[in-house]
Design a protein around this motif. Sequence first.
Motif, PDB file in Angstrom:
ATOM      1  N   ILE B   2     103.681 -37.608  63.884  1.00 16.92           N
ATOM      2  CA  ILE B   2     103.015 -36.369  63.484  1.00 16.92           C
ATOM      3  C   ILE B   2     101.866 -36.710  62.527  1.00 16.92           C
ATOM      4  O   ILE B   2     101.720 -37.853  62.098  1.00 16.92           O
ATOM      5  N   THR B   3     101.053 -35.716  62.236  1.00 19.23           N
ATOM      6  CA  THR B   3     100.018 -35.937  61.216  1.00 19.23           C
ATOM      7  C   THR B   3     100.221 -34.946  60.075  1.00 19.23           C
ATOM      8  O   THR B   3     100.954 -33.959  60.206  1.00 19.23           O
ATOM      9  N   LEU B   4      99.555 -35.230  58.973  1.00 18.37           N
ATOM     10  CA  LEU B   4      99.590 -34.344  57.821  1.00 18.37           C
ATOM     11  C   LEU B   4      98.185 -33.800  57.596  1.00 18.37           C
ATOM     12  O   LEU B   4      97.220 -34.567  57.534  1.00 18.37           O
ATOM     13  N   GLY B   5      98.093 -32.485  57.496  1.00 13.99           N
ATOM     14  CA  GLY B   5      96.819 -31.849  57.174  1.00 13.99           C
ATOM     15  C   GLY B   5      96.840 -31.438  55.719  1.00 13.99           C
ATOM     16  O   GLY B   5      97.862 -30.945  55.229  1.00 13.99           O
ATOM     17  N   VAL B   6      95.733 -31.654  55.028  1.00 13.29           N
ATOM     18  CA  VAL B   6      95.667 -31.335  53.605  1.00 13.29           C
ATOM     19  C   VAL B   6      94.423 -30.492  53.333  1.00 13.29           C
ATOM     20  O   VAL B   6      93.338 -30.795  53.831  1.00 13.29           O
ATOM     21  N   ASP B   7      94.621 -29.438  52.557  1.00 13.64           N
ATOM     22  CA  ASP B   7      93.519 -28.561  52.152  1.00 13.64           C
ATOM     23  C   ASP B   7      93.390 -28.694  50.634  1.00 13.64           C
ATOM     24  O   ASP B   7      94.260 -28.240  49.891  1.00 13.64           O
ATOM     25  N   LEU B   8      92.315 -29.362  50.203  1.00 14.27           N
ATOM     26  CA  LEU B   8      92.116 -29.625  48.779  1.00 14.27           C
ATOM     27  C   LEU B   8      91.036 -28.704  48.240  1.00 14.27           C
ATOM     28  O   LEU B   8      89.844 -28.897  48.488  1.00 14.27           O
ATOM     29  N   GLY B   9      91.465 -27.659  47.529  1.00 15.74           N
ATOM     30  CA  GLY B   9      90.518 -26.727  46.940  1.00 15.74           C
ATOM     31  C   GLY B   9      90.305 -27.035  45.468  1.00 15.74           C
ATOM     32  O   GLY B   9      90.843 -28.020  44.947  1.00 15.74           O
ATOM     33  N   GLY B  10      89.536 -26.180  44.796  1.00 16.56           N
ATOM     34  CA  GLY B  10      89.312 -26.394  43.372  1.00 16.56           C
ATOM     35  C   GLY B  10      90.516 -25.973  42.542  1.00 16.56           C
ATOM     36  O   GLY B  10      90.712 -26.438  41.425  1.00 16.56           O
ATOM     37  N   THR B  11      91.360 -25.094  43.102  1.00 16.73           N
ATOM     38  CA  THR B  11      92.495 -24.548  42.356  1.00 16.73           C
ATOM     39  C   THR B  11      93.826 -25.029  42.919  1.00 16.73           C
ATOM     40  O   THR B  11      94.743 -25.381  42.193  1.00 16.73           O
ATOM     41  N   ASN B  12      93.930 -25.028  44.259  1.00 20.27           N
ATOM     42  CA  ASN B  12      95.191 -25.355  44.906  1.00 20.27           C
ATOM     43  C   ASN B  12      95.066 -26.552  45.834  1.00 20.27           C
ATOM     44  O   ASN B  12      94.004 -26.809  46.402  1.00 20.27           O
ATOM     45  N   LEU B  13      96.208 -27.228  45.996  1.00 24.83           N
ATOM     46  CA  LEU B  13      96.316 -28.325  46.955  1.00 24.83           C
ATOM     47  C   LEU B  13      97.434 -27.949  47.918  1.00 24.83           C
ATOM     48  O   LEU B  13      98.533 -27.589  47.490  1.00 24.83           O
ATOM     49  N   ARG B  14      97.132 -27.976  49.229  1.00 30.66           N
ATOM     50  CA  ARG B  14      98.155 -27.667  50.215  1.00 30.66           C
ATOM     51  C   ARG B  14      98.289 -28.824  51.187  1.00 30.66           C
ATOM     52  O   ARG B  14      97.291 -29.446  51.556  1.00 30.66           O
ATOM     53  N   GLY B  68      90.749 -31.973  54.107  1.00 30.30           N
ATOM     54  CA  GLY B  68      89.510 -31.197  54.136  1.00 30.30           C
ATOM     55  C   GLY B  68      89.221 -30.701  52.738  1.00 30.30           C
ATOM     56  O   GLY B  68      90.112 -30.157  52.075  1.00 30.30           O
ATOM     57  N   THR B  69      87.993 -30.891  52.277  1.00 32.05           N
ATOM     58  CA  THR B  69      87.637 -30.419  50.941  1.00 32.05           C
ATOM     59  C   THR B  69      86.153 -30.057  50.909  1.00 32.05           C
ATOM     60  O   THR B  69      85.364 -30.611  51.674  1.00 32.05           O
ATOM     61  N   ALA B  70      85.786 -29.117  50.052  1.00 29.50           N
ATOM     62  CA  ALA B  70      84.392 -28.667  49.983  1.00 29.50           C
ATOM     63  C   ALA B  70      83.501 -29.763  49.429  1.00 29.50           C
ATOM     64  O   ALA B  70      83.915 -30.499  48.532  1.00 29.50           O
ATOM     65  N   GLY B  71      82.311 -29.887  49.971  1.00 31.69           N
ATOM     66  CA  GLY B  71      81.349 -30.809  49.388  1.00 31.69           C
ATOM     67  C   GLY B  71      80.753 -31.765  50.379  1.00 31.69           C
ATOM     68  O   GLY B  71      80.873 -31.601  51.590  1.00 31.69           O
ATOM     69  N   GLN B  72      80.081 -32.752  49.840  1.00 29.70           N
ATOM     70  CA  GLN B  72      79.391 -33.742  50.650  1.00 29.70           C
ATOM     71  C   GLN B  72      80.299 -34.949  50.800  1.00 29.70           C
ATOM     72  O   GLN B  72      80.650 -35.601  49.815  1.00 29.70           O
ATOM     73  N   ASP B 301      94.634 -20.958  57.308  1.00 32.13           N
ATOM     74  CA  ASP B 301      95.244 -22.205  57.768  1.00 32.13           C
ATOM     75  C   ASP B 301      94.298 -23.059  58.599  1.00 32.13           C
ATOM     76  O   ASP B 301      94.658 -24.171  58.993  1.00 32.13           O
ATOM     77  N   ALA B 302      93.086 -22.547  58.889  1.00 33.79           N
ATOM     78  CA  ALA B 302      92.168 -23.289  59.770  1.00 33.79           C
ATOM     79  C   ALA B 302      91.933 -24.709  59.262  1.00 33.79           C
ATOM     80  O   ALA B 302      91.948 -25.668  60.041  1.00 33.79           O
ATOM     81  N   GLY B 303      91.720 -24.834  57.947  1.00 40.44           N
ATOM     82  CA  GLY B 303      91.426 -26.144  57.380  1.00 40.44           C
ATOM     83  C   GLY B 303      92.601 -27.100  57.477  1.00 40.44           C
ATOM     84  O   GLY B 303      92.449 -28.272  57.825  1.00 40.44           O
ATOM     85  N   LEU B 304      93.793 -26.585  57.180  1.00 43.40           N
ATOM     86  CA  LEU B 304      95.024 -27.396  57.261  1.00 43.40           C
ATOM     87  C   LEU B 304      95.248 -27.875  58.688  1.00 43.40           C
ATOM     88  O   LEU B 304      95.466 -29.062  58.948  1.00 43.40           O
ATOM     89  N   ILE B 305      95.202 -26.920  59.611  1.00 43.61           N
ATOM     90  CA  ILE B 305      95.465 -27.228  61.019  1.00 43.61           C
ATOM     91  C   ILE B 305      94.381 -28.160  61.563  1.00 43.61           C
ATOM     92  O   ILE B 305      94.669 -29.167  62.226  1.00 43.61           O
TER      93      ILE B 305
END
Lengths: 316, 316
Positions: B2-14, B68-72, B301-305
């Motif tokens: 399986i893979t792991l999807g991660v959504d790294l925001g400025g406030t939360n990490l999922r 996935g995280t915001a930025g360059q 969930d788009a970013g995580l998936i």
Amino acid sequence: MITLGVDLGGTNLRAARVAEDGALGAVRRVRLADRSPESVVSTLRTLVDEVLDQDGLTHADVLGLAVGTAGQIHGATGRVVVGPNLGWREVPFAAMLEEALPFRAIVVNDLSAAVWGERVVGAGAGADDVLMIAVGSGVGSGIVSGGHLLDGASGVAGEFGHTKVVPSGRLCGCGEHGCLEAYAGGHNLAARAAERIRELGHEGPLAEYHRAGRLDVEALHAAYLAGDAVAKELLGHAAELLGVASANYVTLLNPARLVLGGGVLLGCPEVARGLRAGIERYTSRSALADLEIALAALGDDAGLIGAGLLAYELLR
Amino acid sequence: MITLGVDLGGTNLRAARVAEDGALGAVRRVRLADRSPESVVSTLRTLVDEVLDQDGLTHADVLGLAVGTAGQIHGATGRVVVGPNLGWREVPFAAMLEEALPFRAIVVNDLSAAVWGERVVGAGAGADDVLMIAVGSGVGSGIVSGGHLLDGASGVAGEFGHTKVVPSGRLCGCGEHGCLEAYAGGHNLAARAAERIRELGHEGPLAEYHRAGRLDVEALHAAYLAGDAVAKELLGHAAELLGVASANYVTLLNPARLVLGGGVLLGCPEVARGLRAGIERYTSRSALADLEIALAALGDDAGLIGAGLLAYELLR
């Protein structure tokens, strides 16, 4: 094995032998007497044989042939969906060529061929992300991104000239309003110059060209240099619109190299300068940081060379 | 595997387990107490173990992880060049993750992850050319062209919010003037609303939200529905600018599917409607002919998936 690059315009058909390093061998050109697809196929057959004869080659030496032509091309099948300069609609041109010739054929948009040529052996050499903006009689572009030619879902990506820069503005040759091409394309610049001369009862260098029936981009540029007010207004406005639109294009695609081509940009340094100033001013800082801007290096041969090089890329 | 999807925001990490069909397994979220790269790596390590434990898996079951995280982001190396919400600059995040975890890691821009998710199992499913435009607190986009994620030469392609729509206009959070985000992003809409209320001495629904300290996009939309003039002016202007800019974007990229996401577009149907009207009106006919427009289907969930699905695509 060599490839054949073909440049199919509305007036002329050119074919050339292209080496893997982009060098041109024999080049043959013919004026198109008849633009029907059948006639173009038969003319091209003759041209191909002449090119091969001239270099002492046979059909067996040919890996394949690639044609660049203006219009909407369905890349996967080589179908010309719309070929405006030829009056073609839904012509299965690659299939027709493969029936007439004993090797594979591909068909691409002319600016896709040109940007590929510039990207491999021209002003974009060494870069995987190249945007080419061409401002000549029309305004168009070609995109290489991540090493891939970008043609879009239906073969019309890169229609830079038909982005809207003056919503509901001047009528463009495409039937829509406010297109960049309606303000910055050579045909439209000449037409607008004639309009402004009439509207203003304008006198001066430009009006003289107009009376002599020579109101083209070259005349506009000469009049600009002579200080003609209408020439300054029109070229200045074109450069301003091109600057903002090009900056936004670079912001969206983040190319490493921007290649400028076409008679208006190469023939009117002031317009190219204005475009560059707009890019410096309006591109996002992050996309501007790694951008290099260069003038097209392959001239009129970009499409021929690019088509031949694309054949190596796609047919092997 | 399986893979792991991660959504790294400025406030939360999922972090979540992602199956090859895009289905989410265990999902864990944590609030970031410390945004330093070292602390985020260590927090993510714990989160990964919790996700795996919850689903009865071990490290050996993991093909890889994608963030996935915001930025360059420099895609090839997974380096975060600029991560504005985290205050990061030049963080070799993928390398740090691979040091801390026994499987491979990739890092991509958050909207690249989202468009990939939508493209594989969401509103863009089945299409190879998908453009996603997201208008939330900021304005951004993600591009899939010819089946490839397009990230540009330095990882900043798709900065739609920072194309210039009012040259030399309103100051944007990025430090430049006249960006689309300065007129259509949620933060800027709220700030402009407060300015207009002050300028005009405006009274009405919007002013009441302002006094109550609740001047956000939701309030703007409610005030719009209640007929508030300032809300109408601001949302109308945003929709108009979004319409022309989106139309030009579609003309340049010729996607088969345009996916609309983000709180402003999903929460204010009038803005989405205005954007669609602009696309109908200003896109070149040839690019419009094959375009479908759809609302984003995967929500938050788009970013995580998408990250998890990208890991399958790129790490196998």
